[in-house]
Design a protein around this motif. Structure first.
Motif, PDB file in Angstrom:
ATOM      1  N   VAL A 168      81.653  14.560  14.036  1.00 31.02           N
ATOM      2  CA  VAL A 168      82.180  13.382  14.887  1.00 31.02           C
ATOM      3  C   VAL A 168      82.624  13.810  16.450  1.00 31.02           C
ATOM      4  O   VAL A 168      82.978  14.139  16.328  1.00 31.02           O
ATOM      5  CB  VAL A 168      82.273  11.579  14.594  1.00 31.02           C
ATOM      6  N   LEU A 169      81.571  13.641  17.623  1.00 34.28           N
ATOM      7  CA  LEU A 169      81.885  13.401  18.858  1.00 34.28           C
ATOM      8  C   LEU A 169      82.830  12.084  18.724  1.00 34.28           C
ATOM      9  O   LEU A 169      81.330  11.397  19.432  1.00 34.28           O
ATOM     10  CB  LEU A 169      81.236  13.892  19.740  1.00 34.28           C
ATOM     11  N   ILE A 170      83.527  11.638  19.737  1.00 32.82           N
ATOM     12  CA  ILE A 170      83.780  10.785  20.367  1.00 32.82           C
ATOM     13  C   ILE A 170      83.721  11.221  22.043  1.00 32.82           C
ATOM     14  O   ILE A 170      85.314  11.547  22.348  1.00 32.82           O
ATOM     15  CB  ILE A 170      85.457  10.564  19.931  1.00 32.82           C
ATOM     16  N   LEU A 171      83.567  10.952  22.944  1.00 33.43           N
ATOM     17  CA  LEU A 171      83.588  10.597  24.320  1.00 33.43           C
ATOM     18  C   LEU A 171      84.782   9.534  24.919  1.00 33.43           C
ATOM     19  O   LEU A 171      83.978   8.204  25.055  1.00 33.43           O
ATOM     20  CB  LEU A 171      82.475  11.083  25.375  1.00 33.43           C
ATOM     21  N   GLY A 177      88.308   4.878  21.737  1.00 32.62           N
ATOM     22  CA  GLY A 177      88.265   5.850  21.902  1.00 32.62           C
ATOM     23  C   GLY A 177      89.298   6.536  20.647  1.00 32.62           C
ATOM     24  O   GLY A 177      89.075   7.210  19.759  1.00 32.62           O
ATOM     25  N   LEU A 178      90.390   6.542  21.061  1.00 39.03           N
ATOM     26  CA  LEU A 178      91.462   6.698  19.711  1.00 39.03           C
ATOM     27  C   LEU A 178      91.426   6.335  18.493  1.00 39.03           C
ATOM     28  O   LEU A 178      92.098   6.572  17.113  1.00 39.03           O
ATOM     29  CB  LEU A 178      93.002   6.671  20.404  1.00 39.03           C
ATOM     30  N   GLN A 179      91.171   4.774  18.616  1.00 41.04           N
ATOM     31  CA  GLN A 179      90.803   3.274  16.807  1.00 41.04           C
ATOM     32  C   GLN A 179      90.097   4.639  16.314  1.00 41.04           C
ATOM     33  O   GLN A 179      89.858   4.713  15.182  1.00 41.04           O
ATOM     34  CB  GLN A 179      91.129   2.244  17.564  1.00 41.04           C
ATOM     35  N   THR A 255      82.765   5.864  24.304  1.00 46.26           N
ATOM     36  CA  THR A 255      83.253   4.536  25.762  1.00 46.26           C
ATOM     37  C   THR A 255      84.306   4.945  26.569  1.00 46.26           C
ATOM     38  O   THR A 255      85.152   4.445  26.437  1.00 46.26           O
ATOM     39  CB  THR A 255      84.611   5.069  24.228  1.00 46.26           C
ATOM     40  N   ALA A 256      83.587   5.976  27.577  1.00 48.79           N
ATOM     41  CA  ALA A 256      83.692   6.168  28.518  1.00 48.79           C
ATOM     42  C   ALA A 256      83.021   4.770  29.310  1.00 48.79           C
ATOM     43  O   ALA A 256      82.287   4.799  29.485  1.00 48.79           O
ATOM     44  CB  ALA A 256      83.354   7.348  28.633  1.00 48.79           C
ATOM     45  N   ILE A 282      76.332   5.851  18.804  1.00 49.34           N
ATOM     46  CA  ILE A 282      76.734   4.274  19.374  1.00 49.34           C
ATOM     47  C   ILE A 282      77.179   4.506  20.524  1.00 49.34           C
ATOM     48  O   ILE A 282      78.529   5.049  21.137  1.00 49.34           O
ATOM     49  CB  ILE A 282      78.002   4.358  18.118  1.00 49.34           C
ATOM     50  N   ASP A 283      76.999   3.955  21.664  1.00 51.36           N
ATOM     51  CA  ASP A 283      77.336   3.752  22.958  1.00 51.36           C
ATOM     52  C   ASP A 283      78.480   2.295  23.231  1.00 51.36           C
ATOM     53  O   ASP A 283      77.528   1.312  23.400  1.00 51.36           O
ATOM     54  CB  ASP A 283      76.143   3.646  23.687  1.00 51.36           C
ATOM     55  N   LEU A 284      79.574   2.144  23.174  1.00 51.06           N
ATOM     56  CA  LEU A 284      80.300   0.775  23.406  1.00 51.06           C
ATOM     57  C   LEU A 284      80.380   0.594  25.586  1.00 51.06           C
ATOM     58  O   LEU A 284      80.812  -0.321  25.541  1.00 51.06           O
ATOM     59  CB  LEU A 284      81.609   1.164  22.883  1.00 51.06           C
ATOM     60  N   ALA A 285      79.234   1.371  25.864  1.00 55.29           N
ATOM     61  CA  ALA A 285      79.803   1.645  27.104  1.00 55.29           C
ATOM     62  C   ALA A 285      78.479   0.787  28.242  1.00 55.29           C
ATOM     63  O   ALA A 285      78.303   1.143  28.615  1.00 55.29           O
ATOM     64  CB  ALA A 285      79.640   2.974  28.274  1.00 55.29           C
ATOM     65  N   ALA A 286      77.981   0.510  26.556  1.00 52.45           N
ATOM     66  CA  ALA A 286      76.057  -0.180  26.968  1.00 52.45           C
ATOM     67  C   ALA A 286      76.322  -1.438  27.850  1.00 52.45           C
ATOM     68  O   ALA A 286      75.270  -1.147  28.889  1.00 52.45           O
ATOM     69  CB  ALA A 286      75.576  -0.622  26.047  1.00 52.45           C
TER      70      ALA A 286
END
Lengths: 375, 375
Positions: A168-171, A177-179, A255-256, A282-286
């Protein structure tokens, strides 16, 4: 203080205040009115609110009756037009982005607070809805990724052979991101994390993830925990590193975000095309354009057998605990606005009250919002 | 041996053999033909199969060409009618339940093996598809439950207060149940597990879950790891205990099944009606009637604000690793049927070959299936 708790609009399932928080407000001598069915999508009945001392009203009555309105989501322009300069609005309405709402509040002289503008100080931590909702988003993003991936997250050693763990790569290694790192590690994945802020490396490592390093970043230690814009040369090196790591990943969680701006583009189309079939982004910055070039807000699409989920509304999908956290944040903030007698008390000497207030008597109080709206 | 790998029918996304397993078969001198697009839903291209030495055929050609057919799901009656007594069928077709398929195989004299009838012996462990697919189901059930629950699984202690951990009740501590316990614990939930077999208590406890004890169970240590039917009095006490624990649970995961029979009813409607709004029931026994009275196979429904997910097809929803495990199981089994020269060798002296064979030359070899079909 006469407080009105509004029902959210559209798909939103949360409610700004659970009955347990309303109960505390009633004890603090606040008169609380709740819009009918405000809590329904978060599994809270009208009776539950009545039982703690609130009254149920329909929307029209509520808008006339209350002096302070609380909801989570952005108000509609139509709603703002029904408010006046004796009324106070509190929600998370993203004024750096939604400048039209700021102008509408100004036009009617409404005093408006936006919970996403809470200063990032120690005293304000207990009111920080961005952090608490990012916690929910990071958690949910990993669950959804694990649920969508055609592979296990954990390694399995069985009688029939070994299953390798997912990568898993977390951006972005902010709160979300930490969560996400923490939960992905709990589920047994191998986790890599990337952030332009080299200062977060230690925290990333302490959660059991590997920090993807790219040299040459601009120092950002004075940016109050936010990322800053970087040079073009750095961005190019950064891009190559991300592309290489994404190509080997099973899951990428983006998440950036940069407040008030378009999210940085970190996963261009060619990076997606190097990823393996079945991989999940998964793009949380959508909602601010996404970290992935192909992301569409609140849509799921498949490109080259890679699934790209543009979900910016995870907190709404976990409505009880997300409402609980949001409400606790709002309650902590409201305590700054309530006098001992339970009356509304706008004390702009308080840095949190001042920093969170966007509009008051047809003026913009928040400096960042002011510069964005006036530019 | 000429082996034919069939494309699954309907919604099934797995494929019985990944290219990595086909490669091993080719090395064992087996001639492998793969139905066109057999691996597509599991992200395996036709080229990937060709690259390891298999040939792609369409279904009609394949049915004529191969002597041993491998797939995962049940064959249709129409398909069985196209087979003959020189051909061998291998899949997981649940003969104790699907007696019409057994009769169809008999009518055409087909030699059929059902992977769910692999004896539960130590030597056969590496071929046990029930265990490997139950591992997938237990894992996925927890992920889906966590994703559907309006609350967090883990406890959170934040600046804005504490979030209590979710309580997960797991009914049945077989492979799926134990896997579900392990994953729910990893995600930080408080886990309770219930099983009529008191012998599993230690294993449940060792995974960090609390074992819900009901006294008076019939000893089942000789039942080969399966549950046995219990007395009515015991069932009543058991029912009360389950109802009480379910009423306090956020999630109930039902995994109790009895081979060849309807699944035991453990969550009656009145138990659902005592559960809290927003609670989630995942019923892995859905295909045999479900442990919950309200379950409908492959449907999600909401009763009294409790979500009941009747999902019996989780392995299909994680197609790469589920195919990998299934294929490894089948490969280990196939090794018993392949001679050193790569020819088909049906050695019924081998207890695993004999125990897994359901029909051969118009006779039912498996004793349990025989008694069910003939009764």
């Amino acid at each position: 203080m006469i407080l009105g708790l509004l029902k959210e609009q559209g798909e939103e399932q949360r409610v700004a205040l659970l009955p347990e928080i309303v109960s505390k407000l009633v004890q603090a001598k606040v008169e609380v009115y709740v819009e009918k069915d405000a809590g329904a999508s978060a599994f809270q009945t009208n009776e539950a609110y009545e039982n703690v001392g609130a009254s149920i009203l329909d929307r029209t009555e509520l808008l006339k009756k209350a002096e302070v309105f609380v909801q989570i989501g952005e108000p509609s322009l139509e709603l703002i037009r029904q408010l006046n300069d004796k009324q106070v609005w509190i929600s998370q309405y993203n004024p750096l982005w939604n400048t039209d709402l700021v102008k509408a509040f100004l036009a009617n002289g409404v005093t408006s607070f936006s919970m996403d503008s809470i200063p990032r100080t120690t005293r304000a931590q207990s009111m920080d809805v961005l952090s608490s909702m990012a916690t929910v988003a990071g958690y949910k993003a990993v669950l959804e990724a694990a649920n969508e991936l055609p592979n296990f997250f954990p390694m399995f050693m069985t009688a029939a052979g070994t299953i390798r763990p997912a990568t898993v790569l977390i951006l972005g290694a902010g709160v979300a991101g930490l969560q996400a790192i923490a939960i992905a590690r709990k589920l047994g994945a191998q986790v890599e994390a990337f952030d332009v802020r080299a200062a977060v490396k230690e925290e990333v490592n302490s959660l059991g993830a590997r920090f993807v390093e790219v040299e040459g970043a601009i120092d950002d230690s004075a940016a109050g925990g936010y990322a800053v814009e970087q040079t073009d040369e750095f961005k190019k090196k950064q891009q190559e590193a991300i592309n290489d790591h994404a190509a080997k990943a099973d899951v990428v969680i983006c998440t950036a975000q940069i407040p008030g701006r378009k999210a940085p583009l970190l996963i261009p189309t060619e990076a997606v095309e190097r990823m393996r079939p079945g991989a999940v982004i998964i793009d949380l910055a959508a909602s601010t354009g996404g970290n992935c070039e192909l992301t569409r807000n609140n849509e799921t699409l498949i490109h080259n057998e890679v699934k790209i989920i543009g979900q910016s509304g995870y907190p709404s999908l976990m409505p009880i605990d997300a409402s609980k956290m949001f409400g606790k944040n709002v309650f902590n903030f409201l305590q700054l606005l309530i006098s001992e007698e339970g009356d509304l008390n706008l004390n702009f000497e308080d840095d949190i009250v001042k920093g969170t207030c966007i509009t008051h008597q047809s003026e913009i109080l928040n400096e960042r919002v002011k510069s964005v709206v006036e530019s």
